[in-house]
Motif scaffolding. Sequence first.
Motif, PDB file in Angstrom:
ATOM      1  N   PHE A  30       0.831  -1.214   0.000  1.00 51.53           N
ATOM      2  CA  PHE A  30       0.000   0.000   0.000  1.00 51.53           C
ATOM      3  C   PHE A  30       0.863   1.261   0.000  1.00 51.53           C
ATOM      4  O   PHE A  30       0.547   2.248  -0.673  1.00 51.53           O
ATOM      5  CB  PHE A  30      -0.916   0.011   1.241  1.00 51.53           C
ATOM      6  N   HIS A  31       1.952   1.223   0.754  1.00 51.32           N
ATOM      7  CA  HIS A  31       2.781   2.430   0.881  1.00 51.32           C
ATOM      8  C   HIS A  31       3.479   2.782  -0.435  1.00 51.32           C
ATOM      9  O   HIS A  31       3.717   3.950  -0.706  1.00 51.32           O
ATOM     10  CB  HIS A  31       3.803   2.248   2.020  1.00 51.32           C
ATOM     11  N   GLU A  65       2.105   2.280  -3.345  1.00 53.86           N
ATOM     12  CA  GLU A  65       1.032   2.882  -4.149  1.00 53.86           C
ATOM     13  C   GLU A  65       0.752   4.313  -3.683  1.00 53.86           C
ATOM     14  O   GLU A  65       0.570   5.220  -4.495  1.00 53.86           O
ATOM     15  CB  GLU A  65      -0.228   2.012  -4.066  1.00 53.86           C
ATOM     16  N   LEU A  66       0.766   4.494  -2.360  1.00 49.88           N
ATOM     17  CA  LEU A  66       0.503   5.837  -1.810  1.00 49.88           C
ATOM     18  C   LEU A  66       1.598   6.811  -2.254  1.00 49.88           C
ATOM     19  O   LEU A  66       1.306   7.910  -2.752  1.00 49.88           O
ATOM     20  CB  LEU A  66       0.443   5.761  -0.278  1.00 49.88           C
TER      21      LEU A  66
END
Lengths: 463, 73
Positions: free
Chosen positions: A241-242, A244-245
């Motif tokens: 996720f990080h 992508e963020l």
Amino acid sequence: MTGSPPQLEPGWVDEVLLAGAADDVCLQLGVPVSRADLRRLVAGRGQVLAEAGLRRGGTVALCLAPSLAFIANLLAAWRIGAQASLLDYRLTPYEVDAALRRLLPQVVVTAEQQNAGGPLRGYAEITERVRTCPGGQPAATSHAVIQLSSGSTGPSKVIARHAASLVDEVTRYTQIDGVPRQGERIVSLASMVHVLGLVGGLLYSLHAGVTLMIPDRMTADGILAAVAAGTQPTTLLGVPFHIELLASVTSPPGLPMLTGMTTGGELVRADVHAAFRDRYNVRLGNMYGMTEVGVIATDLFGEYRPAVMPAPGFTIREQDGELHIALPASPYLGVQDPERWSDGWLHTKDAGCVDPATGLVRVLGRRDSQVSVGGLKVDLTEVEHMLAGLPEVASAVVVHDHAIEAYLVLADGACQSAVEREITTRLAAYKRPRRLHVVDQLPRTATGKLVRDHAALKGEHRS
Amino acid sequence: MTGEIGRPDVVAMLATYGERRPEQVPEEIDSLELAWLIHQVEQRYGLLDVDDDSLARMSTVTGAVEVLTEVLR
């Protein structure tokens, strides 16, 4: 990795983790924490735990959010020679009670106030509450750490590791090219109550003389501010996720100190990988690991993507399409399940293959009902069993498609809101179905078994 | 920093995480989705001044729309 792990004396904490120059800043959770500060803090917590009755060979359960308090209590418990069970601080009181009944710790450490600091805080500021449990039992094994995986309704889902296994993993990291070295910095976005953040972040940093920093806020802006706050070569440690963020930040500031990012878990999409490399122009690496053994294989420079290279000392084989890892003793406590460990091999439940020529490993997804929700493992059968066991529910199927969803047939006279209340009570937020579909009947096979195919369920829902 | 933000905007921004369709965005917002949403709003409207209590209120799409409407007013 042959033979049983040697039993370590409690002095391993001082020798392997806490040794080093007194003024060396080893942690930064808001304020910098020197090794002298940490040693004082750990000694102080050790005294409190000892006053609560914790002794060598004793048991303690920690239910604390990532925090200096979590670190100090865990190291203090190990320094005493006690066995520490780590309970995810996001569990509901119902789940915590169930875990404590199962583990029977002698001492429990919780926070006076859970969730302190808001949902995006990187760490909490906690005042601990230490409770002695009259019926608590000393450790039945010599393991240092116990973790319950999701799906802990089964007998083999209590995962245990010896101190030697933790030290082995920390040492393994020192042998992997691309891992930060002494004098460098890790900005960790991975929760320190799970294996990646705990061993790959916290314990490795303490051992190697790397400063571990946790951002104040886990927003894109907060993460980049944490990176920019230091001058040492800096590695980001997180979950997909990080990536992508951070890849979605259109104009990140110049970050000359950022040398790379490493994540555990599934691979991100190729376009996200490329976008991250384009934005930051640094190494982007991936690690494959499990709570049972820690890091197993890595590709820290993105050179083998989508494959990974086994970490030093690991033997990985493919058996009927499943990855198995050589492990001399079962990492599970209680009644053993040969489907999970047998004859010196850990069955990962991950589909995969091993290239006989290069040794490179491809991980091709889960073969069971475990899914990853933001890096946290959730076993869908746990959620399904909980739902199916409610008096308000006649039958239930739980599936995962971007998010956990449940299809339910309600019992006669039951209402959906009652089911929702029970879910909130019994399941931690990250395990809860994000959508409940109440249907008249669930699709079944010709032999009457429930169908877990998402398309078939959606069709039933529409009909 | 001012602007108008409505439920379709919030859902559309949440849907960009994980390549979802808007109808796949559930009402509840978990902490990762919240981090994502805050970043999408900040890219569009500039840095937000949202305290921890307000972030805690953003655990649903409805709550997020309320808080963002207040903050961007």
